[in-house]
Design an enzyme around this catalytic site. Structure first.
Site, PDB file in Angstrom:
ATOM      1  N   ASN A 150     -56.304 -47.250  42.045  1.00 28.32           N
ATOM      2  CA  ASN A 150     -56.570 -46.043  41.243  1.00 28.32           C
ATOM      3  C   ASN A 150     -57.202 -44.998  42.061  1.00 28.32           C
ATOM      4  O   ASN A 150     -57.736 -45.318  43.224  1.00 28.32           O
ATOM      5  CB  ASN A 150     -57.769 -46.562  40.250  1.00 28.32           C
ATOM      6  CG  ASN A 150     -58.103 -45.446  39.082  1.00 28.32           C
ATOM      7  OD1 ASN A 150     -57.278 -44.782  38.610  1.00 28.32           O
ATOM      8  ND2 ASN A 150     -59.322 -45.164  38.995  1.00 28.32           N
TER       9      ASN A 150
ATOM     10  N   HIS B  25     -60.011 -41.815  41.907  1.00 34.57           N
ATOM     11  CA  HIS B  25     -60.938 -41.575  41.260  1.00 34.57           C
ATOM     12  C   HIS B  25     -61.710 -40.193  41.749  1.00 34.57           C
ATOM     13  O   HIS B  25     -61.686 -39.825  42.924  1.00 34.57           O
ATOM     14  CB  HIS B  25     -62.138 -42.503  41.221  1.00 34.57           C
ATOM     15  CG  HIS B  25     -63.434 -42.129  40.283  1.00 34.57           C
ATOM     16  ND1 HIS B  25     -63.370 -42.322  38.880  1.00 34.57           N
ATOM     17  CD2 HIS B  25     -64.496 -41.676  40.698  1.00 34.57           C
ATOM     18  CE1 HIS B  25     -64.542 -41.905  38.172  1.00 34.57           C
ATOM     19  NE2 HIS B  25     -65.210 -41.633  39.407  1.00 34.57           N
TER      20      HIS B  25
ATOM     21  N   GLY C  59     -50.193 -35.937  34.336  1.00 30.74           N
ATOM     22  CA  GLY C  59     -49.413 -36.673  35.518  1.00 30.74           C
ATOM     23  C   GLY C  59     -49.088 -35.851  36.656  1.00 30.74           C
ATOM     24  O   GLY C  59     -48.389 -36.022  37.390  1.00 30.74           O
ATOM     25  N   SER C  60     -50.599 -35.004  36.962  1.00 30.22           N
ATOM     26  CA  SER C  60     -50.315 -34.144  38.142  1.00 30.22           C
ATOM     27  C   SER C  60     -50.107 -35.260  39.407  1.00 30.22           C
ATOM     28  O   SER C  60     -49.698 -34.860  40.538  1.00 30.22           O
ATOM     29  CB  SER C  60     -51.396 -33.416  38.442  1.00 30.22           C
ATOM     30  OG  SER C  60     -52.443 -33.867  38.328  1.00 30.22           O
TER      31      SER C  60
ATOM     32  N   LEU D 158     -56.121 -44.023  31.288  1.00 35.79           N
ATOM     33  CA  LEU D 158     -57.485 -43.851  30.897  1.00 35.79           C
ATOM     34  C   LEU D 158     -58.035 -45.218  29.970  1.00 35.79           C
ATOM     35  O   LEU D 158     -58.489 -45.108  28.805  1.00 35.79           O
ATOM     36  CB  LEU D 158     -57.624 -42.680  29.924  1.00 35.79           C
ATOM     37  CG  LEU D 158     -57.531 -41.333  30.628  1.00 35.79           C
ATOM     38  CD1 LEU D 158     -57.663 -40.100  29.662  1.00 35.79           C
ATOM     39  CD2 LEU D 158     -58.340 -41.210  31.658  1.00 35.79           C
TER      40      LEU D 158
ATOM     41  N   LEU E 197     -58.859 -49.345  30.380  1.00 33.96           N
ATOM     42  CA  LEU E 197     -59.021 -50.618  31.223  1.00 33.96           C
ATOM     43  C   LEU E 197     -57.846 -51.497  31.265  1.00 33.96           C
ATOM     44  O   LEU E 197     -57.434 -52.007  30.216  1.00 33.96           O
ATOM     45  CB  LEU E 197     -60.327 -51.564  30.779  1.00 33.96           C
ATOM     46  CG  LEU E 197     -60.964 -52.427  31.585  1.00 33.96           C
ATOM     47  CD1 LEU E 197     -61.633 -51.773  32.811  1.00 33.96           C
ATOM     48  CD2 LEU E 197     -61.968 -53.120  30.896  1.00 33.96           C
TER      49      LEU E 197
END
Length: 209
Positions: free
Chosen positions: A106, A108, A13-14, A89, A91
Site C-alpha cells: 500500500n 500512504h 486511480g492516479s 479504501l 480493509l
C-alpha cells in the site's frame, strides 16, 4: 518471468496510472488486473481505456468472509502473485492477507507510523499533518497486514511542510512523490521476489522545498 500484479483502487486511480505508465516490457512485473469495490471508480475507466481486465468486488453491506471468497477466486483466476493497493479504501480481509503474506503493498500519504489508521486517508491526512505543526510529511510504501497502516515499511520519502501550506498544496507535492516512490518500491520488491530474497528497506533523500 514476471511478477503478475493486481491493482486495487476505489477512486480516480492516479497512483494506478503512475504504476501503469512506469511498468516496462522487460521489467520484473506487469499489471494484469484492476479490481475495485466501486462500479463508479475512475480507475476502472483508466484500465478499460488500455484494454486491461477489470473486476468489481463490492464491499458495502457484505461480510468479510464473502468479500474474501470472491476476491481470492478472482486472484486465482488471473494467477496474481502481488496485490498493489492504490487508493483502496477498504480493509483487506484477513483471509486474503493470509493467502498473500508480504505480497500486498500500500502507498500512504504520510510518514508512517504517524498519521495512519482508520479514517486517515486523502485530505484527512494532510489536514492532520498541518494541524499538528510538523515540519515534514512524506509518503510510505508498506506491506499490508490485518490492521490499517501497520504493516512493515518497505520505502519512505520525506517531503517538507512549507510555511503557510494548505492541505491541498501539501497534498499535491506528496502525490508527486507517491507516484515515483510506489513504482520504484514495486521494482525493488519484484526484483527481490524473482531472486528469491528478502527485500531491503529503501531509503531516499528528502524532497526539496
Amino acid at each position: 518471468m514476471k511478477v503478475r500484479a493486481a491493482v486495487f483502487a476505489s477512486g480516480g486511480g492516479s497512483n494506478f496510472q503512475a504504476l501503469l505508465d512506469h511498468q516496462e516490457a522487460e521489467g520484473a512485473w506487469e499489471i494484469v488486473l484492476l479490481v475495485s469495490n466501486r462500479e463508479s471508480a475512475g480507475a476502472l475507466g483508466r484500465a478499460r481505456a488500455v484494454g486491461m481486465t477489470t473486476e468489481v468486488v463490492k464491499t458495502d453491506g457484505r461480510v468479510a468472509a464473502d468479500v474474501a471468497r470472491d476476491t481470492l477466486s478472482i486472484l486465482a483466476k488471473y494467477s496474481v502473485d502481488l496485490i498493489l493497493l492504490a487508493g483502496y479504501l477498504r480493509l483487506v480481509p484477513e483471509a486474503v492477507v493470509a493467502r498473500y503474506p508480504q505480497r500486498i503493498l500500500n502507498i500512504h500519504p504520510a510518514l508512517l507510523p504517524a498519521f495512519g489508521g482508520a479514517g486517515m486517508y486523502g485530505m484527512n491526512v494532510h489536514r492532520a499533518v498541518i494541524d499538528s505543526g510538523k515540519l515534514e510529511s512524506g509518503a510510505t510504501v508498506h506491506f499490508v497486514d490485518e490492521e490499517y497502516d501497520r504493516g512493515s515499511i518497505l520505502a519512505q520519502q520525506r517531503v517538507p511542510v512549507n510555511l503557510g501550506d494548505t492541505p491541498e498544496e501539501l497534498a499535491r507535492r506528496v502525490l508527486e512523490v507517491e507516484h515515483r516512490l510506489y513504482s520504484e518500491a514495486v521494482d525493488h520488491l519484484c526484483k527481490a521476489i524473482l531472486a528469491e530474497r528478502k527485500p531491503t528497506l529503501m531509503t531516499l533523500p528528502q524532497e526539496k522545498r
